[in-house]
Enzyme design. Sequence first.
Site, PDB file in Angstrom:
ATOM      1  N   GLY A  61      -7.959  -0.223  -0.294  1.00 42.76           N
ATOM      2  CA  GLY A  61      -6.859   0.064   0.613  1.00 42.76           C
ATOM      3  C   GLY A  61      -7.153   1.194   1.594  1.00 42.76           C
ATOM      4  O   GLY A  61      -8.198   1.847   1.543  1.00 42.76           O
ATOM      5  N   HIS A  62      -6.179   1.454   2.482  1.00 41.40           N
ATOM      6  CA  HIS A  62      -6.376   2.484   3.500  1.00 41.40           C
ATOM      7  C   HIS A  62      -6.438   3.878   2.871  1.00 41.40           C
ATOM      8  O   HIS A  62      -5.825   4.150   1.842  1.00 41.40           O
ATOM      9  CB  HIS A  62      -5.270   2.428   4.560  1.00 41.40           C
ATOM     10  CG  HIS A  62      -3.884   2.588   4.036  1.00 41.40           C
ATOM     11  ND1 HIS A  62      -2.989   1.549   3.960  1.00 41.40           N
ATOM     12  CD2 HIS A  62      -3.231   3.660   3.536  1.00 41.40           C
ATOM     13  CE1 HIS A  62      -1.847   1.989   3.467  1.00 41.40           C
ATOM     14  NE2 HIS A  62      -1.965   3.263   3.190  1.00 41.40           N
ATOM     15  N   ASN A  63      -7.229   4.746   3.510  1.00 36.50           N
ATOM     16  CA  ASN A  63      -7.381   6.150   3.107  1.00 36.50           C
ATOM     17  C   ASN A  63      -8.034   6.334   1.748  1.00 36.50           C
ATOM     18  O   ASN A  63      -7.992   7.431   1.184  1.00 36.50           O
ATOM     19  CB  ASN A  63      -6.026   6.875   3.100  1.00 36.50           C
ATOM     20  CG  ASN A  63      -5.335   6.851   4.443  1.00 36.50           C
ATOM     21  OD1 ASN A  63      -5.961   6.658   5.480  1.00 36.50           O
ATOM     22  ND2 ASN A  63      -4.028   7.042   4.445  1.00 36.50           N
ATOM     23  N   GLY A 121      -4.870   5.388  -0.544  1.00 40.40           N
ATOM     24  CA  GLY A 121      -4.828   6.803  -0.879  1.00 40.40           C
ATOM     25  C   GLY A 121      -5.507   7.193  -2.164  1.00 40.40           C
ATOM     26  O   GLY A 121      -5.439   8.360  -2.567  1.00 40.40           O
TER      27      GLY A 121
END
Length: 312
Positions: free
Chosen positions: A235-237, A255
């Site tokens: 996922g993002h980050n 995250g």
Amino acid sequence: MYSTFPKSIPKPIRADILIEKIGAYSSFHGLDGQIIDSVAALNNAKKGSIVFCRLTKEDQILSAVNKTKASIIIISQLVNCPLSKGIIVSEDPLEYFIKVLNLFFDLSSKNPVANNTSKISKNCILGKNTYIGQGTIIQENCVIGNNCVIGNNCIISNDVVIGDDVNIQNNTCIGGVGLGYHTTKNNKNLLFPHLGSVIIGNKVVIGSNCAIVRGQLRDTKIGSRTRLGNIVNIGHNVSIGDNCSISSSTCIAGGVSIFNNCNIAAGVTINAKITIGNNSQIGLGSVVVKDVLDNNSVFGNPAKPLPTMRKF
């Protein structure tokens, strides 16, 4: 049923010449006159095949050597083997066998950097000896290092940075947009702009059909020498450290921070914004909803510490 094994090698070789080329053995026995013409596993070998045995107990090794039809067996200790069998003793038989395979077969991509069906934006930077597969799209401002292999039908989105000696397998998407939505008081879903990128270190392996989402206000990062299996979602980050192994069908939500030297088994789900400490292990099919401290092993749904879990 038809099988492709034993797999013939391009050019048969004498066993004594092979060990001269590979080196790094502890001892050998019965190699005189043995010709290697194929590679296989213990149970699908034939005369002329070279195989390896991962067993460590003397009686188990001897049993495996007696049962296999292979002519040359790489083992971890010398045992009283039949005179008809050639033995190579190595501290790490699998490592030695992989070196043999790399000597026999050129497994790198043969596709040119620019072929008829790949699309590479003009302002990208590609390193030396980097190969791009059929149907792959490299978008704007990407930087790809030296000696990389990117498979067929991949998408590398804008601004992605990839280090040296990276192998990305077929149908993988790097730098797409995730589910970063904000629901307003009026119940409208606003997509949070993904302004970050994906940064990949050196000697990373990424399997087929993976999705690695770009960051929002920071980059998604994968450290050097980390390996991802097939169908892995990042996922993002997300930040993944060096020397990690993440097995197939794992889903890592946005995250998440995974530190160095972690092993994550197949089918694991990690909830958003979780931290996985250094040298941690996550067992098969686990659902991680709490942080994992350094040097810990967890397993289950929800994942809980399991100190007796073996390294996988």
